[in-house]
Scaffold this motif. Structure first.
Motif, PDB file in Angstrom:
ATOM      1  N   PHE A  77      47.176  34.265  61.812  1.00 36.66           N
ATOM      2  CA  PHE A  77      46.192  33.696  60.918  1.00 36.66           C
ATOM      3  C   PHE A  77      45.590  34.774  60.005  1.00 36.66           C
ATOM      4  N   TYR A  78      45.170  35.889  60.636  1.00 39.66           N
ATOM      5  CA  TYR A  78      44.556  36.946  59.832  1.00 39.66           C
ATOM      6  C   TYR A  78      45.576  37.624  58.932  1.00 39.66           C
TER       7      TYR A  78
ATOM      8  N   ILE B  58      46.917  36.557  51.389  1.00 42.49           N
ATOM      9  CA  ILE B  58      46.225  35.875  50.289  1.00 42.49           C
ATOM     10  C   ILE B  58      45.326  36.842  49.528  1.00 42.49           C
ATOM     11  N   LEU B  59      44.588  37.657  50.303  1.00 43.06           N
ATOM     12  CA  LEU B  59      43.666  38.604  49.660  1.00 43.06           C
ATOM     13  C   LEU B  59      44.428  39.606  48.804  1.00 43.06           C
TER      14      LEU B  59
ATOM     15  N   TYR C 285      47.346  39.227  47.464  1.00 45.01           N
ATOM     16  CA  TYR C 285      47.893  38.489  46.330  1.00 45.01           C
ATOM     17  C   TYR C 285      46.855  38.313  45.224  1.00 45.01           C
ATOM     18  N   THR C 286      45.641  37.893  45.599  1.00 41.73           N
ATOM     19  CA  THR C 286      44.647  37.649  44.552  1.00 41.73           C
ATOM     20  C   THR C 286      44.040  38.938  44.016  1.00 41.73           C
ATOM     21  N   LEU C 287      43.934  39.948  44.857  1.00 38.02           N
ATOM     22  CA  LEU C 287      43.184  41.128  44.414  1.00 38.02           C
ATOM     23  C   LEU C 287      44.033  42.282  43.897  1.00 38.02           C
ATOM     24  N   PHE C 288      45.329  42.317  44.241  1.00 44.70           N
ATOM     25  CA  PHE C 288      46.126  43.478  43.848  1.00 44.70           C
ATOM     26  C   PHE C 288      46.125  43.751  42.342  1.00 44.70           C
TER      27      PHE C 288
ATOM     28  N   LEU D  66      47.938  35.993  57.416  1.00 38.73           N
ATOM     29  CA  LEU D  66      47.994  35.094  56.268  1.00 38.73           C
ATOM     30  C   LEU D  66      46.841  35.369  55.307  1.00 38.73           C
ATOM     31  N   ILE D  67      45.647  35.521  55.898  1.00 41.76           N
ATOM     32  CA  ILE D  67      44.458  35.788  55.083  1.00 41.76           C
ATOM     33  C   ILE D  67      44.633  37.087  54.312  1.00 41.76           C
TER      34      ILE D  67
END
Lengths: 279, 297
Positions: A14-15, A21-22, A24-27, A17-18
């Motif tokens: 789960f973490y 996502i992080l 992906y959005t922040l890079f 995956l998180i």
């Protein structure tokens, strides 16, 4: 024992995956910041950290073009657009949200329709209008043209917020002989605070980010807004864009928006969902 | 209708008057003018002198393969980006919907790509896509996946996908937040009951969750579709209008402003407007029952 191990595995997954996502959005932001701090040949090597951080890109952004002026333009245009849209939208939303009259639904759908049609569809007509009004290459011309984007959706979102207030609110006041205007200013406006903030923020971000009209209706570097300025940063030739400077400019305009999002995220989400989910 | 109700209805029109006037002036009038210009040979340098040419511009438009290419690009972009955004957005929403520490931070993190100007995201990705110094090529070559740098935004086979990737990155948060808001409205008891009955989680999702959030997803889809159909900023920056990615908006503006051919550019704009109007009308008609119920309370 086995159960808890399975649960632990699920936790880790789960973490993971998180984290993905992080990243992906922040890079892209991370990379923009890193690149903006590199100068010279360091920019062309993909080191994950700026080995020798340099601020020269940041000073160059302001020296090579009137970027300070561009930021001021964006602030002025966005603020004026928000103020004007909210002023007009509050009264319209009161009519749509609190009064039942013939033709309300078709009219409301027309407003919604306007917010959906492509900007380029009005481009030549708007160009002519702005020239006729003498507002070409003028910030006021941008405010006028931005209303086409912000007004319909501020009306829409505020209408939905208005509808949610209890019906008894104005009944008593109206029976007691208060005018509609008094009802709006004395009863609704104080209650509409959060809704106005939500809607205003959305309108501000929309105006701040607008590109097509700003590109088409301004001519000189002094009149450009931030997106146009960043889009038109150029180097010695078309093939040698000054990437360090472009990234510095991008970081400069992103930071205030990040702060805005961090402070007002609940309000922004409330506005977004009111406009869409309940619509 | 009593006298009070009639008086209120009259007041409503007065309250609508300012907004209506503004919209007629800045939306209705320019739209009519654009449609009018599409039937003329107007030139940007001198908008006062033009002559009526009938449907000539539309005939020329229909004969230009670049126009049909941009129509095709726009439709492909719309379908690909909206589909990916819905799937990814729903996935992220499902993850965020699980109570976890720091959800606020996560929500802010996914909001940031949405909040920044499209121009800025286009520039950031353009730099990452750079064929010589971009981080993508350097990383992929460093790991040895590719031997030669890839021209992400110049290769006609890849460039439209490169545009889709940036749009998905920027707009998935919007879809995720709408889906999350809808997910949070699903009553918890439903899940509890299904779990007690021993229903498989995947079945719970398809039988309970998805049908309940479907209306919200459809609304998000419509908003996104109409937004994608008018795409301009991203393509203007990322591929500077090469034919393999040119959208209808980019095509129209190029003819209108760069080639100063207001008549022909307006014809392209009018075509795009007609397409969007058609889709909007269809959607509104289909969704009217739902909308009517909502607005009438």
């Amino acid at each position: 024992m086995r159960l808890s191990r399975a649960r632990l595995l699920r936790r880790i997954l789960f973490y993971l995956l998180i984290t993905i996502i992080l990243i992906y959005t922040l890079f892209p932001f991370y990379w923009a910041v890193v690149s903006s701090l590199k100068s010279g040949s360091a920019l062309f090597e993909a080191h994950p950290l700026p080995i020798d951080p340099a601020w020269s890109n940041y000073t160059a952004v302001f020296q090579e073009q009137p970027f300070g002026r561009n930021i001021l333009n964006s602030i002025l245009v966005s603020t004026a657009t928000v103020a004007l849209s909210l002023l007009l939208a509050v009264t319209a939303a009161y009519a749509f949200g609190r009064i039942s009259f013939r033709g309300r639904l078709p009219l409301l759908l027309t407003f919604l329709g306007v917010s959906m049609f492509p900007q380029v569809a009005v481009l030549s007509g708007m160009f002519e209008l702005i020239r006729t009004l003498g507002l070409y290459n003028n910030l006021l011309g941008l405010v006028v043209s931005y209303m086409i984007i912000t007004l319909p959706f501020t009306v829409w979102v505020l209408t939905i917020f208005m509808r949610e207030l209890p019906k008894e609110l104005e009944e008593a006041a109206l029976v007691d002989g208060a005018t509609h205007w008094q009802v709006i200013t004395h009863i609704f406006l104080p209650l509409m605070g959060p809704a106005l903030v939500s809607t205003g923020l959305l309108a501000f971000i929309t105006a701040w980010n607008e590109f097509l009209f700003a590109l088409t209706f301004t001519l000189t570097g002094e009149m450009r807004t931030v997106p146009v300025a960043i889009a038109l940063i150029s180097g010695a030739s078309a093939y040698e864009l000054p990437w360090g400077r472009i990234m510095a400019a991008s970081v400069i305009v992103t930071v205030p928006l990040v702060l805005l999002v961090l402070v007002f995220q609940r309000k922004i989400v409330a506005g977004l969902t009111a406009g869409a989910v309940k619509g | 209708m009593g006298p009070l109700a009639r008086r209120r209805a009259r007041a409503a029109w007065w309250f609508l008057l300012p907004s209506l006037t503004v919209l007629l002036l800045i939306a209705g009038w320019p739209l009519l003018r654009t449609i009018g210009f599409s039937l003329t040979d107007a030139y940007l340098g001198d908008l006062e002198n033009y002559s009526f040419v009938g449907l000539d511009n539309f005939i020329l438009l229909s004969q230009d393969p670049f126009w049909w290419q941009s129509v095709q690009n726009t439709l492909f972009f719309t379908v690909a980006s909206v589909a990916l955004e819905l799937v990814l957005g729903l996935t992220i929403a499902l993850i965020l919907n699980v109570a976890l520490p720091g959800r606020g931070v996560m929500r802010a993190a996914v909001l940031i790509p949405w909040a920044i100007p499209t121009i800025v995201s286009a520039r950031m990705w353009q730099w990452m896509y750079n064929d010589l110094y971009g981080v993508f090529n350097q990383m992929l070559m460093g790991v040895g996946v590719i031997a030669e740098p890839i021209a992400w935004t110049a290769d006609p086979a890849l460039s439209l996908w490169a545009v889709v990737a940036v749009d998905v990155w920027k707009t998935t948060p919007f879809v995720a937040l709408l889906a999350l808001a809808a997910l949070q409205l699903v009553p918890r008891e439903l899940y509890e009951a299904a779990r007690v009955d021993g229903v498989h989680p995947v079945k719970i999702f398809f039988r309970i969750t998805l049908p309940l959030i479907m209306p919200a997803l459809l609304v998000a889809m419509v908003f996104r579709m109409l937004d994608a159909l008018r795409i301009f900023d991203l393509i203007y920056i990322l591929t500077s209008g090469s034919p393999s990615t040119m959208s209808m908006s980019v095509y129209a503006r190029r003819h209108l402003v760069e080639f100063q051919d207001v008549g022909y550019g307006s014809a392209a704009s009018t075509f795009l407007f007609a397409l969007v109007a058609l889709i909007t009308a269809t959607v509104l008609t289909l969704g009217r029952a739902h909308l009517t119920r909502e607005v009438r309370q």
